[in-house]
Design an enzyme around this catalytic site. Structure first.
Site, PDB file in Angstrom:
ATOM      1  N   TYR A 199      81.475  52.949  74.217  1.00 23.89           N
ATOM      2  CA  TYR A 199      80.955  52.619  75.536  1.00 23.89           C
ATOM      3  C   TYR A 199      79.584  51.962  75.389  1.00 23.89           C
ATOM      4  O   TYR A 199      78.670  52.550  74.810  1.00 23.89           O
ATOM      5  CB  TYR A 199      80.868  53.872  76.400  1.00 23.89           C
ATOM      6  CG  TYR A 199      82.198  54.304  76.978  1.00 23.89           C
ATOM      7  CD1 TYR A 199      82.369  54.459  78.351  1.00 23.89           C
ATOM      8  CD2 TYR A 199      83.301  54.553  76.166  1.00 23.89           C
ATOM      9  CE1 TYR A 199      83.583  54.851  78.895  1.00 23.89           C
ATOM     10  CE2 TYR A 199      84.520  54.939  76.685  1.00 23.89           C
ATOM     11  CZ  TYR A 199      84.652  55.083  78.044  1.00 23.89           C
ATOM     12  OH  TYR A 199      85.866  55.467  78.581  1.00 23.89           O
ATOM     13  N   THR A 200      79.458  50.756  75.932  1.00 23.90           N
ATOM     14  CA  THR A 200      78.240  49.962  75.763  1.00 23.90           C
ATOM     15  C   THR A 200      77.654  49.644  77.130  1.00 23.90           C
ATOM     16  O   THR A 200      78.123  48.733  77.816  1.00 23.90           O
ATOM     17  CB  THR A 200      78.537  48.635  75.024  1.00 23.90           C
ATOM     18  OG1 THR A 200      79.467  48.873  73.973  1.00 23.90           O
ATOM     19  CG2 THR A 200      77.264  48.042  74.477  1.00 23.90           C
ATOM     20  N   ARG A 226      84.472  38.488  81.615  1.00 23.73           N
ATOM     21  CA  ARG A 226      83.926  39.508  80.729  1.00 23.73           C
ATOM     22  C   ARG A 226      83.338  38.819  79.493  1.00 23.73           C
ATOM     23  O   ARG A 226      83.904  37.848  78.993  1.00 23.73           O
ATOM     24  CB  ARG A 226      85.019  40.485  80.290  1.00 23.73           C
ATOM     25  CG  ARG A 226      84.497  41.614  79.400  1.00 23.73           C
ATOM     26  CD  ARG A 226      85.620  42.510  78.919  1.00 23.73           C
ATOM     27  NE  ARG A 226      85.094  43.548  78.024  1.00 23.73           N
ATOM     28  CZ  ARG A 226      85.852  44.410  77.339  1.00 23.73           C
ATOM     29  NH1 ARG A 226      87.168  44.375  77.465  1.00 23.73           N
ATOM     30  NH2 ARG A 226      85.285  45.296  76.541  1.00 23.73           N
ATOM     31  N   HIS A 227      82.207  39.325  79.043  1.00 22.56           N
ATOM     32  CA  HIS A 227      81.602  38.753  77.839  1.00 22.56           C
ATOM     33  C   HIS A 227      82.553  38.856  76.646  1.00 22.56           C
ATOM     34  O   HIS A 227      83.494  39.663  76.625  1.00 22.56           O
ATOM     35  CB  HIS A 227      80.284  39.455  77.521  1.00 22.56           C
ATOM     36  CG  HIS A 227      80.436  40.917  77.202  1.00 22.56           C
ATOM     37  ND1 HIS A 227      80.933  41.390  76.004  1.00 22.56           N
ATOM     38  CD2 HIS A 227      80.161  42.020  77.937  1.00 22.56           C
ATOM     39  CE1 HIS A 227      80.953  42.693  75.998  1.00 22.56           C
ATOM     40  NE2 HIS A 227      80.498  43.118  77.172  1.00 22.56           N
ATOM     41  N   GLU A 275      76.381  46.555  83.177  1.00 24.66           N
ATOM     42  CA  GLU A 275      77.468  47.490  82.923  1.00 24.66           C
ATOM     43  C   GLU A 275      77.107  48.880  83.446  1.00 24.66           C
ATOM     44  O   GLU A 275      75.945  49.220  83.627  1.00 24.66           O
ATOM     45  CB  GLU A 275      77.778  47.534  81.422  1.00 24.66           C
ATOM     46  CG  GLU A 275      78.914  48.462  81.011  1.00 24.66           C
ATOM     47  CD  GLU A 275      80.273  48.149  81.657  1.00 24.66           C
ATOM     48  OE1 GLU A 275      80.384  48.263  82.893  1.00 24.66           O
ATOM     49  OE2 GLU A 275      81.217  47.819  80.909  1.00 24.66           O
ATOM     50  N   TRP A 276      78.133  49.669  83.722  1.00 26.97           N
ATOM     51  CA  TRP A 276      77.983  51.066  84.130  1.00 26.97           C
ATOM     52  C   TRP A 276      76.977  51.734  83.198  1.00 26.97           C
ATOM     53  O   TRP A 276      77.048  51.579  81.973  1.00 26.97           O
ATOM     54  CB  TRP A 276      79.334  51.754  83.999  1.00 26.97           C
ATOM     55  CG  TRP A 276      79.540  52.991  84.824  1.00 26.97           C
ATOM     56  CD1 TRP A 276      78.751  54.101  84.841  1.00 26.97           C
ATOM     57  CD2 TRP A 276      80.624  53.241  85.734  1.00 26.97           C
ATOM     58  NE1 TRP A 276      79.263  55.035  85.702  1.00 26.97           N
ATOM     59  CE2 TRP A 276      80.424  54.541  86.262  1.00 26.97           C
ATOM     60  CE3 TRP A 276      81.739  52.518  86.139  1.00 26.97           C
ATOM     61  CZ2 TRP A 276      81.299  55.116  87.178  1.00 26.97           C
ATOM     62  CZ3 TRP A 276      82.599  53.092  87.049  1.00 26.97           C
ATOM     63  CH2 TRP A 276      82.389  54.374  87.566  1.00 26.97           C
TER      64      TRP A 276
END
Length: 226
Positions: free
Chosen positions: A27-28, A15-16, A95-96
């Site tokens: 949420y990003t 994960r970053h 990402e989603w």
């Protein structure tokens, strides 16, 4: 890994590092924000511990690197490896897509959905319900599975070879956990609770050198440092 599993291909899922929104819990998805200075330090600390010759992630054993297209993921790999090349960008690792929920907190999303007359029987769960104006769990599954098929084909052909065959993926909080679920054969709605810290690394592999026995490497023994 034990001697009997030492030659089994591995998928390192990272994960970053921290961003302002991961820090606040917003949420990003498509919003392309950079790592914070602390986020960069997180990744450098991870690299110091696990990346390098004879370490957990040995670049001599890495054959493929796929990154999310977001700059926070690309920067994370560059800080980890000290390189700005040697990778492929994959939309499968983005990402989603949170749609209407971009930039919001979980509590605010649940309040918004209730205002819209949703979730009368239970609270919103992204793994089952997806995101209004964004992606459903089925859509996220489809793009993860496309990359997973490529990885499994690559590993099946090299399962017993002596050459480089490890894979590095750098993605995001929800996407890394979604990938782990799909690697293990679970639907995203399956109640397998996983956590991934910013700058963290997870390990997926196979039991018995068998491509049809995907496994989560739950615990590791670190290599001895000379």
């Amino acid at each position: 890994m034990p001697d009997k599993d030492a030659s089994t291909p591995r998928v390192f899922v990272l994960r970053h590092g921290e961003t302002e929104w991961s820090k606040s819990g917003q949420y990003t998805g498509k919003t392309d924000i950079p790592l914070t200075p602390h986020g960069e330090a997180q990744v450098k600390a991870t690299a110091q511990q696990v990346y390098g010759t004879g370490k957990l992630i040995d670049p001599a054993k890495v054959a493929k690197v796929w990154l999310s297209p977001r700059k926070r993921a690309i920067k994370t790999y560059e800080l980890l490896s000290g390189r700005n090349d040697g990778y492929e960008i994959s939309e499968s690792l983005a990402e989603w897509d949170y749609g209407d929920y971009e930039g919001r907190l979980t509590k605010d999303i649940r309040a918004l959905r209730k205002e819209r007359g949703l979730d009368k029987q239970r609270e919103w769960d992204i793994w089952s319900d997806g995101c209004e104006g964004g992606e459903s769990s089925a859509e996220v599954t489809a793009r993860i599975d496309a990359l997973l098929k490529e990885i499994r084909t690559f590993h099946a052909d090299r399962m017993h070879s002596s050459g480089p065959k490890d894979v590095i993926l750098v993605a995001h909080g929800h996407l890394t956990r979604a990938f782990a679920k799909r690697f293990l054969g679970y639907e995203l709605s399956f109640p397998l609770s996983l956590m991934m810290e910013p700058g963290g690394v997870g390990i997926l592999s196979y039991q018995h050198h068998n491509i049809d026995e995907p496994a989560l490497l739950l615990g590791i023994g670190f290599p001895l440092q000379e």
